[in-house]
Design an enzyme around this catalytic site. Structure first.
Site, PDB file in Angstrom:
ATOM      1  N   LYS A  43       0.812  -1.219   0.000  1.00 19.92           N
ATOM      2  CA  LYS A  43       0.000   0.000   0.000  1.00 19.92           C
ATOM      3  C   LYS A  43       0.844   1.268   0.000  1.00 19.92           C
ATOM      4  O   LYS A  43       0.510   2.256  -0.649  1.00 19.92           O
ATOM      5  CB  LYS A  43      -0.970  -0.021   1.184  1.00 19.92           C
ATOM      6  CG  LYS A  43      -2.061  -1.059   1.029  1.00 19.92           C
ATOM      7  CD  LYS A  43      -3.081  -0.974   2.132  1.00 19.92           C
ATOM      8  CE  LYS A  43      -4.230  -1.925   1.841  1.00 19.92           C
ATOM      9  NZ  LYS A  43      -4.940  -1.586   0.602  1.00 19.92           N
ATOM     10  N   ALA A 253      -5.601  -1.969  -6.343  1.00 21.75           N
ATOM     11  CA  ALA A 253      -4.934  -0.767  -5.829  1.00 21.75           C
ATOM     12  C   ALA A 253      -5.793   0.482  -5.953  1.00 21.75           C
ATOM     13  O   ALA A 253      -5.270   1.600  -5.852  1.00 21.75           O
ATOM     14  CB  ALA A 253      -3.612  -0.560  -6.559  1.00 21.75           C
ATOM     15  N   ALA A 254      -7.088   0.311  -6.136  1.00 20.30           N
ATOM     16  CA  ALA A 254      -7.946   1.474  -6.359  1.00 20.30           C
ATOM     17  C   ALA A 254      -7.933   2.431  -5.168  1.00 20.30           C
ATOM     18  O   ALA A 254      -7.880   3.650  -5.335  1.00 20.30           O
ATOM     19  CB  ALA A 254      -9.368   1.025  -6.659  1.00 20.30           C
ATOM     20  N   GLY A 255      -7.980   1.880  -3.955  1.00 21.48           N
ATOM     21  CA  GLY A 255      -7.962   2.735  -2.776  1.00 21.48           C
ATOM     22  C   GLY A 255      -6.658   3.486  -2.621  1.00 21.48           C
ATOM     23  O   GLY A 255      -6.639   4.662  -2.217  1.00 21.48           O
ATOM     24  N   ASP A 256      -5.547   2.835  -2.937  1.00 18.23           N
ATOM     25  CA  ASP A 256      -4.247   3.501  -2.870  1.00 18.23           C
ATOM     26  C   ASP A 256      -4.151   4.614  -3.903  1.00 18.23           C
ATOM     27  O   ASP A 256      -3.636   5.702  -3.623  1.00 18.23           O
ATOM     28  CB  ASP A 256      -3.124   2.483  -3.102  1.00 18.23           C
ATOM     29  CG  ASP A 256      -3.109   1.391  -2.051  1.00 18.23           C
ATOM     30  OD1 ASP A 256      -3.447   1.675  -0.888  1.00 18.23           O
ATOM     31  OD2 ASP A 256      -2.771   0.242  -2.392  1.00 18.23           O
ATOM     32  N   GLY A 291      -3.531  -5.660 -11.703  1.00 14.71           N
ATOM     33  CA  GLY A 291      -2.322  -5.379 -10.973  1.00 14.71           C
ATOM     34  C   GLY A 291      -2.483  -4.186 -10.058  1.00 14.71           C
ATOM     35  O   GLY A 291      -3.574  -3.616  -9.921  1.00 14.71           O
TER      36      GLY A 291
END
Length: 317
Positions: A43, A253-256, A291
């Site tokens: 993250k 990785a959308a939240g990151d 990814g």
């Protein structure tokens, strides 16, 4: 903070071993993968890479092992022109690894072996205290020891930096953490863990945010997936940005990406409403590729999506 430019990320670095499946296996079941890949993750690294791709200047505080995965991640960071002076390589320790399964609908399940991330102790964070305290914004997550996260938050707050905590992976938090956080950014699962309320409607999001604000968070941003995102603050501040219409294939990785986009926009002097819209666009684009760091969009892609939907923005309610 107007003279501050740097965005600091205190967080994890992993290598993602990513398998695509039609459906998740049941307990004791073996299923065949439809695809496999190896890429950078973690993250903290995801947020730092997203910041770099968006044109910001991230400073990553992290540890890697002295193995092939660690060398690969350093090469990735170098290719983006990132400042590596906040990264330490630990001898005799493996780098962090994440085993990621993504099913055909885009949802994922992740198992993490912390490796060198577990060695990011308070003394290491303290050794980089001046850079943390002098940043404009400092981003944190929960893939490091909680004591180190608390120490970093304290250093940042004492130095006048704005703090952004992504409480992921989902875990309960002690009360003293909340007062150190300017922006708390849980997704729906993390919101339920912290409050007991699943924010699957506007009223439930309001109720959950009220509990988090009462515990001391300065602002609460609830990332609600296909329902977009909410931002709540004191004195009745409430904003909502609808989700951008994209074809999601992987939410890894959308939240990151969202958090990086929000910090980058604020650091450029945009308002919270503008930053929320920008973050939603960055997060949405990250779901359109498989990814983690490979899925993060650059500035041109983000601006193109924003331009394509001029009527979609953050609104008060």
């Amino acid at each position: 903070m107007s003279d501050r430019q740097e965005i600091c990320v205190v967080g994890s670095v992993n290598t993602d071993l990513h398998a695509c499946v039609e459906r998740f296996p049941l307990a004791g079941e073996t299923v065949g993968a439809t695809g496999f890949g190896v890429s950078g993750g973690g993250k903290g690294a995801n947020q730092a890479v997203a910041l770099a791709k968006l044109g910001a200047r991230p400073f990553l505080v992290a540890k890697l092992g002295d193995d092939a995965f660690g060398r690969d991640r350093l090469a990735d960071f170098l290719a983006l022109g990132m400042d590596l002076s906040g990264i330490r390589v630990e001898s005799g320790v493996s780098s962090g690894v994440a085993l990621v399964e993504t099913e055909s609908g885009g949802q994922n399940r992740i198992v993490i072996a912390a490796g060198a991330n577990a060695a990011v102790d308070e003394s290491f964070v303290l050794s980089l205290g001046p850079r943390i305290a002098g940043a404009a914004f400092v981003l944190f997550q929960l893939e490091l020891p909680l004591a180190s996260v608390r120490r970093g938050l304290s250093i940042a707050k004492a130095g006048g930096a704005a703090t952004i905590l992504d409480p992921a992976p989902a875990a309960p938090l002690p009360d003293d953490i909340f007062a150190l956080v300017d922006y708390l950014t849980p997704n729906e699962t993390e919101t339920e863990t912290l409050t007991g309320i699943l924010p699957d409607s506007r009223d439930k999001a309001i109720a959950a945010a009220a509990r988090l604000l009462a515990r001391g968070a300065g602002r609460v941003i609830i990332k609600a997936g296909s329902r977009g995102a909410y931002l709540f603050g004191p004195e009745g501040l409430a904003l909502r940005c609808a989700a951008f219409p994209v074809a999601a294939v992987d939410t890894t990785a959308a939240g990151d990406a969202f958090n990086a986009g929000f910090a980058a926009a604020l650091a450029e002097g945009r308002s919270e409403a503008e930053a929320l819209r920008f973050a939603c666009a960055v997060g949405a684009l990250a779901t359109t590729r498989r990814g983690a760091q490979t899925a993060v969009p650059d500035r041109a892609e983000t601006e193109s999506l924003l331009a394509a939907h001029p009527g979609l923005g953050a609104e008060r309610f």
